[in-house]
Design a protein around this motif. Structure first.
Motif, PDB file in Angstrom:
ATOM      1  N   GLY A 175       1.381  -0.963  -0.335  1.00 25.53           N
ATOM      2  CA  GLY A 175      -0.186   0.248  -0.093  1.00 25.53           C
ATOM      3  C   GLY A 175       0.603   1.399  -0.295  1.00 25.53           C
ATOM      4  N   MET A 176       2.136   1.383  -0.518  1.00 29.17           N
ATOM      5  CA  MET A 176       2.885   2.534  -0.910  1.00 29.17           C
ATOM      6  C   MET A 176       2.804   2.747  -1.553  1.00 29.17           C
ATOM      7  SD  MET A 176       6.271   2.427   2.255  1.00 29.17           S
ATOM      8  CE  MET A 176       6.134  -0.184   1.614  1.00 29.17           C
ATOM      9  N   ASN A 177       2.947   3.992  -2.100  1.00 28.70           N
ATOM     10  CA  ASN A 177       3.121   4.645  -3.758  1.00 28.70           C
ATOM     11  C   ASN A 177       5.037   4.801  -3.377  1.00 28.70           C
ATOM     12  OD1 ASN A 177       0.469   6.510  -3.965  1.00 28.70           O
ATOM     13  ND2 ASN A 177       0.887   6.841  -2.063  1.00 28.70           N
ATOM     14  N   VAL A 178       4.832   4.252  -4.339  1.00 31.08           N
ATOM     15  CA  VAL A 178       6.429   4.372  -4.621  1.00 31.08           C
ATOM     16  C   VAL A 178       7.130   5.506  -5.735  1.00 31.08           C
ATOM     17  CG1 VAL A 178       8.234   3.023  -6.113  1.00 31.08           C
ATOM     18  CG2 VAL A 178       6.581   1.947  -5.286  1.00 31.08           C
ATOM     19  N   VAL A 179       8.284   5.762  -5.421  1.00 32.14           N
ATOM     20  CA  VAL A 179       9.163   7.379  -5.925  1.00 32.14           C
ATOM     21  C   VAL A 179      10.119   6.724  -6.658  1.00 32.14           C
ATOM     22  CG1 VAL A 179      10.160   9.769  -5.849  1.00 32.14           C
ATOM     23  CG2 VAL A 179       8.250   8.892  -4.850  1.00 32.14           C
ATOM     24  N   ASN A 180      10.830   6.440  -8.309  1.00 29.71           N
ATOM     25  CA  ASN A 180      11.440   5.799  -8.973  1.00 29.71           C
ATOM     26  C   ASN A 180      12.297   6.997  -9.015  1.00 29.71           C
ATOM     27  OD1 ASN A 180      13.103   4.135 -10.654  1.00 29.71           O
ATOM     28  ND2 ASN A 180      11.056   4.375 -11.944  1.00 29.71           N
ATOM     29  N   GLY A 181      13.906   7.198  -9.117  1.00 31.75           N
ATOM     30  CA  GLY A 181      14.280   7.886  -9.807  1.00 31.75           C
ATOM     31  C   GLY A 181      15.646   7.177 -11.019  1.00 31.75           C
ATOM     32  N   LEU A 182      14.910   5.708 -10.980  1.00 30.18           N
ATOM     33  CA  LEU A 182      15.997   5.066 -12.407  1.00 30.18           C
ATOM     34  C   LEU A 182      15.604   5.345 -13.304  1.00 30.18           C
ATOM     35  CD1 LEU A 182      15.927   1.783 -10.562  1.00 30.18           C
ATOM     36  CD2 LEU A 182      17.415   3.620 -10.144  1.00 30.18           C
ATOM     37  N   HIS A 183      16.810   5.862 -14.434  1.00 35.10           N
ATOM     38  CA  HIS A 183      15.999   5.288 -16.284  1.00 35.10           C
ATOM     39  C   HIS A 183      15.422   5.014 -16.635  1.00 35.10           C
ATOM     40  CE1 HIS A 183      19.132   8.753 -16.608  1.00 35.10           C
ATOM     41  NE2 HIS A 183      20.193   7.720 -16.043  1.00 35.10           N
ATOM     42  N   ASN A 217       5.952   2.374 -14.649  1.00 32.17           N
ATOM     43  CA  ASN A 217       5.280   3.186 -15.107  1.00 32.17           C
ATOM     44  C   ASN A 217       5.234   2.097 -16.929  1.00 32.17           C
ATOM     45  OD1 ASN A 217       3.342   4.218 -13.714  1.00 32.17           O
ATOM     46  ND2 ASN A 217       5.043   5.886 -13.517  1.00 32.17           N
ATOM     47  N   ASP A 218       5.953   1.643 -17.478  1.00 29.40           N
ATOM     48  CA  ASP A 218       5.791   1.181 -18.619  1.00 29.40           C
ATOM     49  C   ASP A 218       6.246  -0.488 -18.053  1.00 29.40           C
ATOM     50  OD1 ASP A 218       6.007   3.390 -19.812  1.00 29.40           O
ATOM     51  OD2 ASP A 218       8.377   3.652 -19.910  1.00 29.40           O
ATOM     52  N   ASP A 219       6.400  -0.491 -17.084  1.00 29.74           N
ATOM     53  CA  ASP A 219       6.581  -2.221 -16.844  1.00 29.74           C
ATOM     54  C   ASP A 219       4.527  -3.639 -16.429  1.00 29.74           C
ATOM     55  OD1 ASP A 219       7.064  -4.493 -15.211  1.00 29.74           O
ATOM     56  OD2 ASP A 219       9.160  -4.393 -15.764  1.00 29.74           O
ATOM     57  N   PRO A 220       4.983  -3.680 -17.149  1.00 29.00           N
ATOM     58  CA  PRO A 220       3.399  -4.277 -16.953  1.00 29.00           C
ATOM     59  C   PRO A 220       3.410  -5.235 -15.279  1.00 29.00           C
ATOM     60  CG  PRO A 220       3.715  -5.271 -19.062  1.00 29.00           C
ATOM     61  CD  PRO A 220       5.218  -4.053 -18.754  1.00 29.00           C
ATOM     62  N   GLU A 221       4.090  -5.454 -15.244  1.00 26.12           N
ATOM     63  CA  GLU A 221       4.112  -6.365 -13.779  1.00 26.12           C
ATOM     64  C   GLU A 221       3.998  -4.865 -12.461  1.00 26.12           C
ATOM     65  OE1 GLU A 221       6.044  -9.829 -11.630  1.00 26.12           O
ATOM     66  OE2 GLU A 221       7.380  -8.612 -13.099  1.00 26.12           O
ATOM     67  N   PHE A 222       5.284  -4.133 -13.061  1.00 23.65           N
ATOM     68  CA  PHE A 222       4.030  -3.069 -11.941  1.00 23.65           C
ATOM     69  C   PHE A 222       2.645  -2.269 -12.282  1.00 23.65           C
ATOM     70  CE2 PHE A 222       9.347  -3.677 -11.409  1.00 23.65           C
ATOM     71  CZ  PHE A 222       9.277  -3.373  -9.832  1.00 23.65           C
ATOM     72  N   ILE A 223       2.549  -1.966 -13.158  1.00 25.20           N
ATOM     73  CA  ILE A 223       1.424  -1.326 -13.382  1.00 25.20           C
ATOM     74  C   ILE A 223      -0.024  -1.715 -12.722  1.00 25.20           C
ATOM     75  CG2 ILE A 223      -0.042  -1.002 -15.190  1.00 25.20           C
ATOM     76  CD1 ILE A 223       2.371  -0.350 -17.422  1.00 25.20           C
ATOM     77  N   ALA A 224       0.544  -3.297 -12.876  1.00 24.82           N
ATOM     78  CA  ALA A 224       0.069  -4.171 -12.463  1.00 24.82           C
ATOM     79  C   ALA A 224      -0.691  -4.137 -10.914  1.00 24.82           C
ATOM     80  CB  ALA A 224      -0.142  -5.723 -13.039  1.00 24.82           C
ATOM     81  N   ALA A 225       1.100  -4.033 -10.176  1.00 21.94           N
ATOM     82  CA  ALA A 225       0.918  -4.020  -9.086  1.00 21.94           C
ATOM     83  C   ALA A 225       0.150  -2.502  -8.566  1.00 21.94           C
ATOM     84  CB  ALA A 225       1.872  -4.262  -8.595  1.00 21.94           C
ATOM     85  N   SER A 226       0.310  -1.854  -8.401  1.00 21.67           N
ATOM     86  CA  SER A 226       0.060  -0.249  -8.427  1.00 21.67           C
ATOM     87  C   SER A 226      -1.461   0.193  -8.529  1.00 21.67           C
ATOM     88  CB  SER A 226       0.729   0.272  -9.819  1.00 21.67           C
ATOM     89  OG  SER A 226       0.844   1.122 -10.546  1.00 21.67           O
ATOM     90  N   ARG A 227      -1.818  -0.677  -9.683  1.00 21.04           N
ATOM     91  CA  ARG A 227      -3.611  -0.529  -9.871  1.00 21.04           C
ATOM     92  C   ARG A 227      -4.476  -1.759  -8.462  1.00 21.04           C
ATOM     93  NH1 ARG A 227      -3.786  -1.372 -16.550  1.00 21.04           N
ATOM     94  NH2 ARG A 227      -3.290   0.889 -16.805  1.00 21.04           N
ATOM     95  N   ALA A 228      -3.623  -2.093  -7.994  1.00 22.87           N
ATOM     96  CA  ALA A 228      -4.079  -3.774  -7.011  1.00 22.87           C
ATOM     97  C   ALA A 228      -3.990  -2.745  -6.057  1.00 22.87           C
ATOM     98  CB  ALA A 228      -3.784  -5.030  -7.548  1.00 22.87           C
ATOM     99  N   GLY A 229      -2.664  -2.569  -5.654  1.00 27.99           N
ATOM    100  CA  GLY A 229      -2.433  -1.590  -4.209  1.00 27.99           C
ATOM    101  C   GLY A 229      -3.602  -0.208  -4.579  1.00 27.99           C
ATOM    102  N   ASN A 230      -3.893  -0.166  -5.116  1.00 26.86           N
ATOM    103  CA  ASN A 230      -4.244   1.708  -5.208  1.00 26.86           C
ATOM    104  C   ASN A 230      -3.812   2.560  -5.476  1.00 26.86           C
ATOM    105  OD1 ASN A 230      -6.647   3.376  -6.219  1.00 26.86           O
ATOM    106  ND2 ASN A 230      -7.740   3.284  -4.424  1.00 26.86           N
ATOM    107  N   VAL A 231      -2.500   1.928  -5.888  1.00 26.52           N
ATOM    108  CA  VAL A 231      -1.037   3.785  -5.310  1.00 26.52           C
ATOM    109  C   VAL A 231      -0.369   3.632  -6.857  1.00 26.52           C
ATOM    110  CG1 VAL A 231      -0.439   2.381  -3.500  1.00 26.52           C
ATOM    111  CG2 VAL A 231       0.021   1.597  -5.301  1.00 26.52           C
ATOM    112  N   ALA A 232       0.060   4.997  -6.327  1.00 33.12           N
ATOM    113  CA  ALA A 232       0.591   5.525  -7.757  1.00 33.12           C
ATOM    114  C   ALA A 232       2.191   5.675  -7.536  1.00 33.12           C
ATOM    115  CB  ALA A 232       0.907   6.789  -7.549  1.00 33.12           C
ATOM    116  N   ILE A 233       3.279   5.131  -8.822  1.00 35.37           N
ATOM    117  CA  ILE A 233       4.007   5.209  -9.061  1.00 35.37           C
ATOM    118  C   ILE A 233       5.044   5.808 -10.064  1.00 35.37           C
ATOM    119  CG2 ILE A 233       6.140   4.054 -10.658  1.00 35.37           C
ATOM    120  CD1 ILE A 233       4.681   1.113 -10.257  1.00 35.37           C
TER     121      ILE A 233
END
Length: 396
Positions: A138-146, A150-166
């Motif tokens: 249930g944590m939003n994720v702040v990503n500073g990498l290259h 948000n372009d990765d289907p696995e992370f998109i699905a996890a953020s939607r399931a947890g109702n959190v943002a990347i």
């Protein structure tokens, strides 16, 4: 006769306990309940206090955007984050892993911040699992990498399931919205100072941030323009992650950001954070900064005890004198001062280095963290008499 810099035996840590005369950084992470910042933990496994942990290091020293609750680094678990960085406790604990953080922090932190800047710019397989776990908890994720999550289907699905943002900090604006260099930087009438360095991960952002706050404390309306992901995470109002912008637009994006700061704040001076090093063959961002900001002066950051370039052990570190010559040949500007990164140095070695480089280079030298901040502010004010006169008139 050639003068050599005195070198003592290296210390066992990358930081020193500051002398009693130094002014420590104030922990700006603590907010009142009436002005609550979102809470965050910072993941920095195996790298806190080291060059690749520069994002976490920066957030612990200064954050206007988040209330930092803890750092995750199992190699330093049980210690205080401020003590590790600067010798001053700040009540931000270093924990072993995410389970410890959840046991320690109730309610759940609002954000999980990936606090490292590896050379690859990508998550390892193990880190993918940790970030996915943070999303599931249930944590939003702040990503500073290259690597944009948000372009990765696995992370998109996890953020939607947890109702959190990347939040992919480095992701540039759409190409149709990117700005080309216009030359309008010449209409910015206040001085612009770029804080550059002889290497990457050498403390340019930290020095620029301390300088900005030191000038503000003196009554100068100073504004900092950040050029990397850490400054943007810290809450910079004016910033662009230049190393993620297509090269054709880098100068224009920085120029436009500086103009935005000038028009929005009517500042007395603008401080521009540097990236990489002009002489470093792996990075070109310093060139874009010099071209896009057209600085009236440059402060150079150097680590006297660093033997080779960060992440490039086959490349010896340059000396400040050669870097200064390169900067002043490349751009119509002047290096007005040198600042020391005191990694692996004792307090005596810092003093020796300051005296040595002042004599060799004929410019002011200080250490932004280990010496009084007034010296850093004076480095700039002494180079711009008009700014000093303006301050004097405002006091009268």
């Amino acid at each position: 006769m050639t003068t050599t810099l005195p070198i003592s035996s290296p210390t066992t840590e990358n930081i020193i306990h500051l002398p009693s005369g130094a002014i420590p950084l104030v922990n700006t992470n603590l907010r009142s309940k009436d002005a609550r910042a979102p809470t965050a933990l910072v993941y920095c496994e195996g790298n806190f206090g080291l060059p690749d942990g520069k994002t976490a290091n920066g957030l612990i020293r200064h954050s206007e955007k988040y209330e930092i609750l803890s750092v995750i680094d199992s190699t330093q678990a049980g210690r205080d984050a401020g003590e590790v960085l600067d010798g001053y406790p700040n009540a931000i604990p270093i924990l072993r892993h995410l389970d410890d953080a959840f046991a320690a922090h109730l309610p759940v932190p609002d954000y999980f911040i990936y606090g490292m800047a590896p050379a690859t710019g990508m998550l390892s397989d193990a880190e993918r699992l940790i970030v996915l776990d943070a999303l599931k908890r249930g944590m939003n994720v702040v990503n500073g990498l290259h690597e944009f999550l948000n372009d990765d289907p696995e992370f998109i699905a996890a953020s939607r399931a947890g109702n959190v943002a990347i939040i992919d900090i480095r992701k540039p604006r759409p190409k149709n919205d990117l700005r080309l260099f216009s030359g309008n930087i010449n209409n910015v009438t206040c001085p612009r100072i770029a804080v550059l360095g002889t290497d990457c991960a050498i403390g340019k952002r930290t020095t620029a941030s301390i300088l900005t706050r030191a000038l503000i404390a003196r009554g100068v309306n100073a504004v900092m323009v950040t050029t990397g992901q850490t400054g943007m995470m810290q809450g910079s109002r004016y910033g662009v992650a230049l190393d993620a912008v297509p090269s054709q637009f880098c100068c224009g994006e920085l120029e436009a950001t500086i103009i935005d700061a000038f028009e929005g704040e009517d500042p007395d001076i603008i401080i521009v954070e540097g990236q990489g090093a002009l002489s470093h063959p792996a990075f070109c961002t310093s060139a874009f900064i010099l071209r896009g900001s057209v600085p009236d002066g440059v402060i150079l950051q150097h680590a006297p005890k660093r033997k080779h370039r960060c992440d490039f052990d086959q490349m010896p570190m340059p000396e400040p004198k050669s870097e200064i010559s390169l900067i002043e040949a490349f751009a119509d500007t002047k290096v007005i001062g040198l600042t020391i990164n005191h990694e692996d140095m004792t307090d005596g070695e810092i003093s020796d280095s300051i005296l040595y480089y002042q004599e060799q280079l004929g410019i002011p030298v200080t250490d932004a963290l280990a010496r009084p901040v007034e010296q850093l502010a004076e480095m700039v004010l002494s180079s711009f008499p008009a700014l000093q006169r303006k301050l004097s008139l405002s006091v009268q």
